[in-house]
Each structure stands twice: as structure tokens, then as C-alpha cells.
Design an enzyme around this catalytic site. Structure first.
Site, PDB file in Angstrom:
ATOM      1  N   ASP A   5       0.876  -1.165   0.000  1.00 40.21           N
ATOM      2  CA  ASP A   5       0.000   0.000   0.000  1.00 40.21           C
ATOM      3  C   ASP A   5       0.925   1.229   0.000  1.00 40.21           C
ATOM      4  OD1 ASP A   5      -1.809   2.004   0.947  1.00 40.21           O
ATOM      5  OD2 ASP A   5      -3.041   0.519   1.924  1.00 40.21           O
ATOM      6  N   PHE A  54      -9.869  -0.135  -0.349  1.00 40.83           N
ATOM      7  CA  PHE A  54      -9.646  -1.279   0.526  1.00 40.83           C
ATOM      8  C   PHE A  54     -10.187  -2.561  -0.119  1.00 40.83           C
ATOM      9  CE2 PHE A  54     -10.245  -4.042   4.172  1.00 40.83           C
ATOM     10  CZ  PHE A  54      -9.042  -3.851   4.826  1.00 40.83           C
TER      11      PHE A  54
HETATM   12  P1  XMP Z   1       1.786  -0.646   3.734  1.00 39.90           P
HETATM   13  O1  XMP Z   1       1.075   0.692   3.789  1.00 39.90           O
HETATM   14  O2  XMP Z   1       2.724  -0.826   4.852  1.00 39.90           O
HETATM   15  O3  XMP Z   1       0.607  -1.667   3.928  1.00 39.90           O
HETATM   16  O4  XMP Z   1       2.385  -0.889   2.373  1.00 39.90           O
HETATM   17  C1  XMP Z   1       0.814  -3.011   3.696  1.00 39.90           C
HETATM   18  C2  XMP Z   1       0.030  -3.853   4.665  1.00 39.90           C
HETATM   19  O5  XMP Z   1      -1.239  -3.261   4.961  1.00 39.90           O
HETATM   20  C3  XMP Z   1      -2.282  -4.181   4.787  1.00 39.90           C
HETATM   21  N1  XMP Z   1      -3.170  -3.664   3.738  1.00 39.90           N
HETATM   22  C4  XMP Z   1      -4.374  -4.156   3.451  1.00 39.90           C
HETATM   23  N2  XMP Z   1      -5.043  -5.195   3.977  1.00 39.90           N
HETATM   24  N3  XMP Z   1      -6.821  -4.770   2.477  1.00 39.90           N
HETATM   25  C5  XMP Z   1      -6.263  -5.499   3.464  1.00 39.90           C
HETATM   26  O6  XMP Z   1      -6.895  -6.452   3.908  1.00 39.90           O
HETATM   27  C6  XMP Z   1      -6.207  -3.705   1.907  1.00 39.90           C
HETATM   28  O7  XMP Z   1      -6.764  -3.071   0.992  1.00 39.90           O
HETATM   29  C7  XMP Z   1      -4.912  -3.387   2.422  1.00 39.90           C
HETATM   30  N4  XMP Z   1      -4.026  -2.428   2.096  1.00 39.90           N
HETATM   31  C8  XMP Z   1      -2.957  -2.649   2.924  1.00 39.90           C
HETATM   32  C9  XMP Z   1      -1.644  -5.491   4.427  1.00 39.90           C
HETATM   33  O8  XMP Z   1      -1.597  -6.276   5.586  1.00 39.90           O
HETATM   34  C10 XMP Z   1      -0.242  -5.178   4.026  1.00 39.90           C
HETATM   35  O9  XMP Z   1       0.669  -6.126   4.512  1.00 39.90           O
END
Ligand code: XMP
Ligand code: MG
Length: 179
Positions: free
Chosen positions: A106, A156
Site C-alpha cells: 500500500d 480497501f
Molecule cells: P503498507 O502501507 O505498509 O501496507 O504498504 C501493507 C500492509 O497493509 C495491509 N493492507 C491491506 N489489507 N486490504 C487489506 O486487507 C487492503 O486493501 C490493504 N491495504 C494494505 C496489508 O496487511 C499489508 O501487509
């Protein structure tokens, strides 16, 4: 197709067959790239478990699997920025060819943190395969991110291992939150 996960409504974004075809493509690349090697697949729990199971069962080289757990979302819809290392890797990765498997990147915060941590342990190489990526949310460039299954909108998603309030991991497809 829509589905209710906990208290929120989601619509189908990527169906099971499309996921399978893309996972097959990534597996083909990895089988070529790691032929004759002995990679260590490191899954980032919990979200990786379905993707990882489908991917590693197609690997044709001798390989090992291990897990780590870093949480940035604590059950909700947005990142908290606070990373928590819930489970450390149980194996020595010094000199190993590591393939880190993540469900979704993300902001890139989690992967940046994890890669820096793993690199201190002196692997021979490290690449990342993420099933999903949200380019519009990305804050960190991640050079190690070699394979991305699908680039999606900054919304999401749940299913195929990903959860909302720990629910929805069992869905066969990827579902996006309805506006
Ligand atoms: P970052 O911001 O650190 O986020 O790159 C990565 C982690 O966040 C969770 N994540 C999600 N989990 N739906 C989910 O169920 C989503 O749309 C989503 N976006 C981020 C995920 O655990 C990932 O490891
Ligand atoms: Mg995750």
C-alpha cells in the site's frame, strides 16, 4: 457480485480464475529465475497464506518456506504507521536467495521496514513478490519489488487471504469496498 464482510459491503474486483492465471505467470518467471538454486520463500503473515500456498506449490526447484509477521493495519481500513513485529523469522537467511511474499503493498511502509531488517541478516539476494499493489498510495520506492500480480485502485480490498476485521480471508476472489 457483492458480498458482506463483517459490517461492510464489497464488490468483486478480480475473480478466482484471473488470479490463478496471474499466479501461474509469476510462478513461471520464478521457475526460470531460480532454476538450479534453492530459494527461501518468506511469507508475511497473515495475508500471504493463500497466495503463498498457490505459488509455492508450482515451484519446481528445491525450496524452503518460512514466515514473518509484521502488522501495520490493526483490524481497520487504514494504516496505523505503527509497525509491530509479531513473529520473527525462525531461520538463518545468511547467504540465502530470499523471495519475500506479501499479499499487498500500500504505502510500502511494511516492505521497506521488512527489507531493511532482512538485509541486515546478509542474504545472498532478496526480491519481493506482492499479489497486489496500490500505486496511488505508494510513498516508498521499493527496488526489490520484482513481481506484482495486479495494480489496483487505492481502495480497501479483501479476499484471497486479505481481511477486514479478520473476516473475508476465505473468499476465492479479491473484493473491493463499495463506495
Ligand atoms: P503498507 O502501507 O505498509 O501496507 O504498504 C501493507 C500492509 O497493509 C495491509 N493492507 C491491506 N489489507 N486490504 C487489506 O486487507 C487492503 O486493501 C490493504 N491495504 C494494505 C496489508 O496487511 C499489508 O501487509
Ligand atoms: Mg499483510
Amino acid at each position: 457480485m457483492t458480498t458482506l464482510v463483517a459490517d461492510l459491503k464489497f464488490e468483486l474486483l478480480i475473480d478466482a480464475e484471473t488470479i490463478k492465471n496471474r499466479v501461474d505467470e509469476i510462478a513461471t518467471h520464478l521457475n526460470t529465475e531460480y532454476a538450479g538454486k534453492n530459494p527461501l520463500f518468506v511469507g508475511v503473515l497473515n495475508g500471504c497464506f493463500v497466495f503463498m500456498a498457490d505459488l509455492v506449490r508450482q515451484m519446481q526447484m528445491p525450496c524452503e518456506v518460512s514466515f514473518t509477521k509484521v502488522a501495520s493495519y490493526h483490524g481497520g481500513l487504514t494504516t496505523t504507521w505503527q509497525l509491530r513485529n509479531d513473529l520473527d523469522l525462525a531461520v538463518n537467511i545468511e547467504g540465502r536467495d530470499v523471495v519475500l511474499l506479501e499479499d499487498i503493498t500500500d504505502t510500502g511502509n511494511t516492505l521497506t521496514y521488512l527489507i531493511a531488517d532482512l538485509k541486515q541478516r546478509k542474504p545472498a539476494s532478496i526480491i519481493v513478490c506482492a499479489l497486489l499493489s496500490k500505486p496511488a498510495a505508494q510513498l516508498h520506492h521499493i527496488p526489490e519489488l520484482k513481481y506484482v500480480g495486479f495494480e489496483i485502485e487505492n481502495k480497501f480490498v479483501v479476499g484471497y487471504g486479505l481481511d477486514y476485521k479478520e473476516m473475508g480471508r476465505n473468499l476465492n476472489g479479491i473484493y473491493q469496498l463499495l463506495d
